[in-house]
Write a protein that holds these residues in place. Structure first.
Motif, PDB file in Angstrom:
ATOM      1  N   LEU A  43     100.845   4.986 -30.274  1.00 54.86           N
ATOM      2  CA  LEU A  43     101.715   4.928 -31.699  1.00 54.86           C
ATOM      3  C   LEU A  43     101.811   6.502 -32.250  1.00 54.86           C
ATOM      4  O   LEU A  43     100.821   7.295 -31.854  1.00 54.86           O
ATOM      5  N   LYS A  44     102.754   6.654 -32.804  1.00 57.12           N
ATOM      6  CA  LYS A  44     103.074   8.039 -33.370  1.00 57.12           C
ATOM      7  C   LYS A  44     102.179   8.294 -34.572  1.00 57.12           C
ATOM      8  O   LYS A  44     101.709   7.252 -35.351  1.00 57.12           O
ATOM      9  N   PHE A  45     101.677   9.383 -34.605  1.00 56.75           N
ATOM     10  CA  PHE A  45     100.719   9.930 -35.960  1.00 56.75           C
ATOM     11  C   PHE A  45     101.359   9.548 -37.320  1.00 56.75           C
ATOM     12  O   PHE A  45     102.558   9.834 -37.575  1.00 56.75           O
ATOM     13  N   LYS A  46     100.785   8.964 -37.950  1.00 63.96           N
ATOM     14  CA  LYS A  46     100.878   8.400 -39.363  1.00 63.96           C
ATOM     15  C   LYS A  46     102.044   7.456 -39.253  1.00 63.96           C
ATOM     16  O   LYS A  46     102.719   7.296 -40.718  1.00 63.96           O
ATOM     17  N   THR A  99      96.242   7.223 -38.297  1.00 56.90           N
ATOM     18  CA  THR A  99      95.975   8.482 -38.897  1.00 56.90           C
ATOM     19  C   THR A  99      94.794   9.292 -38.162  1.00 56.90           C
ATOM     20  O   THR A  99      94.320  10.331 -38.640  1.00 56.90           O
ATOM     21  N   ALA A 100      94.638   8.887 -37.129  1.00 59.69           N
ATOM     22  CA  ALA A 100      93.521   9.545 -36.256  1.00 59.69           C
ATOM     23  C   ALA A 100      94.183  10.684 -35.588  1.00 59.69           C
ATOM     24  O   ALA A 100      95.261  10.943 -35.589  1.00 59.69           O
ATOM     25  N   ALA A 101      93.388  11.576 -35.035  1.00 63.68           N
ATOM     26  CA  ALA A 101      93.712  12.857 -34.305  1.00 63.68           C
ATOM     27  C   ALA A 101      94.842  12.548 -33.237  1.00 63.68           C
ATOM     28  O   ALA A 101      94.557  11.715 -32.510  1.00 63.68           O
ATOM     29  N   VAL A 102      95.925  13.470 -33.363  1.00 63.07           N
ATOM     30  CA  VAL A 102      96.832  13.278 -32.155  1.00 63.07           C
ATOM     31  C   VAL A 102      96.434  13.405 -30.734  1.00 63.07           C
ATOM     32  O   VAL A 102      95.223  14.292 -30.628  1.00 63.07           O
ATOM     33  N   GLY A 103      96.426  12.475 -29.969  1.00 60.73           N
ATOM     34  CA  GLY A 103      95.967  12.772 -28.511  1.00 60.73           C
ATOM     35  C   GLY A 103      94.508  11.871 -28.335  1.00 60.73           C
ATOM     36  O   GLY A 103      94.097  11.782 -27.449  1.00 60.73           O
ATOM     37  N   SER A 104      94.229  11.308 -29.520  1.00 68.01           N
ATOM     38  CA  SER A 104      93.089  10.475 -29.619  1.00 68.01           C
ATOM     39  C   SER A 104      93.358   8.958 -29.139  1.00 68.01           C
ATOM     40  O   SER A 104      94.456   8.520 -29.655  1.00 68.01           O
ATOM     41  N   THR A 105      92.482   8.162 -28.517  1.00 63.43           N
ATOM     42  CA  THR A 105      92.193   6.895 -28.417  1.00 63.43           C
ATOM     43  C   THR A 105      91.435   6.225 -29.377  1.00 63.43           C
ATOM     44  O   THR A 105      90.641   6.910 -29.931  1.00 63.43           O
ATOM     45  N   GLY A 126      94.422   1.714 -28.532  1.00 65.41           N
ATOM     46  CA  GLY A 126      95.596   2.172 -28.481  1.00 65.41           C
ATOM     47  C   GLY A 126      95.420   3.793 -28.506  1.00 65.41           C
ATOM     48  O   GLY A 126      94.201   4.212 -28.379  1.00 65.41           O
ATOM     49  N   GLU A 127      96.600   4.348 -28.360  1.00 64.47           N
ATOM     50  CA  GLU A 127      96.486   6.019 -28.443  1.00 64.47           C
ATOM     51  C   GLU A 127      97.343   6.401 -29.566  1.00 64.47           C
ATOM     52  O   GLU A 127      98.426   6.117 -29.609  1.00 64.47           O
ATOM     53  N   ILE A 128      97.110   7.495 -30.249  1.00 65.59           N
ATOM     54  CA  ILE A 128      98.034   8.396 -31.018  1.00 65.59           C
ATOM     55  C   ILE A 128      98.675   9.474 -30.472  1.00 65.59           C
ATOM     56  O   ILE A 128      97.962  10.214 -29.884  1.00 65.59           O
ATOM     57  N   ILE A 129      99.810   9.526 -30.509  1.00 63.61           N
ATOM     58  CA  ILE A 129     100.624  10.548 -30.040  1.00 63.61           C
ATOM     59  C   ILE A 129     101.375  11.327 -31.073  1.00 63.61           C
ATOM     60  O   ILE A 129     101.407  10.833 -32.156  1.00 63.61           O
TER      61      ILE A 129
END
Length: 129
Positions: A43-46, A99-105, A126-129
């Protein structure tokens, strides 16, 4: 007389604890989740997402979802407003804000409380990209 009051209080507390512990049948005897864990992928950040957790009423009576609880403020969920008839599919709408940190799962939980049954917890990842 003090012994009588003490015994009465202990009896009442024992009854209350026993009643609280017997919160219906296991949820898996009432509903069958389509998935126990949903993978939302990347998922894209924000850029939040919305998806549905589906379940089937496997009992012989209508199922009422009393409450849906989420594990954090980044998640919202909406329960079905109408009872789910036997053999029919119910959907729980879930939104996640990513809204978790980019690169985090992430691994989040959603707990479903069906009337007359114990709560059922389902997860999404999921994962935040």
């Amino acid at each position: 007389m003090k012994k009588f009051y003490l015994l009465a209080v202990l009896f009442f507390l024992g009854f209350a604890v026993t009643t609280y512990a017997q919160d219906g049948v296991p949820a898996d005897e009432v509903i069958k989740m389509a998935k126990e864990e949903y993978n939302l992928g990347r998922l894209k950040f924000k850029k939040g997402t919305t998806f549905y957790m589906e379940f089937t009423n496997i009992s012989k009576k209508p199922v009422i979802v009393e409450n849906v609880m989420v594990g954090c403020g980044c998640t919202v969920a909406e329960k079905p407003s109408a009872p789910i008839m036997p053999g029919k599919v119910g959907k729980i709408k879930v939104g996640y804000d990513a809204t978790a940190a980019v690169g985090s799962t992430f691994k989040k939980d959603v707990t479903i409380k069906v009337k007359g049954a114990q709560p059922k917890t389902v997860y999404f990842t999921g994962e935040i990209i």
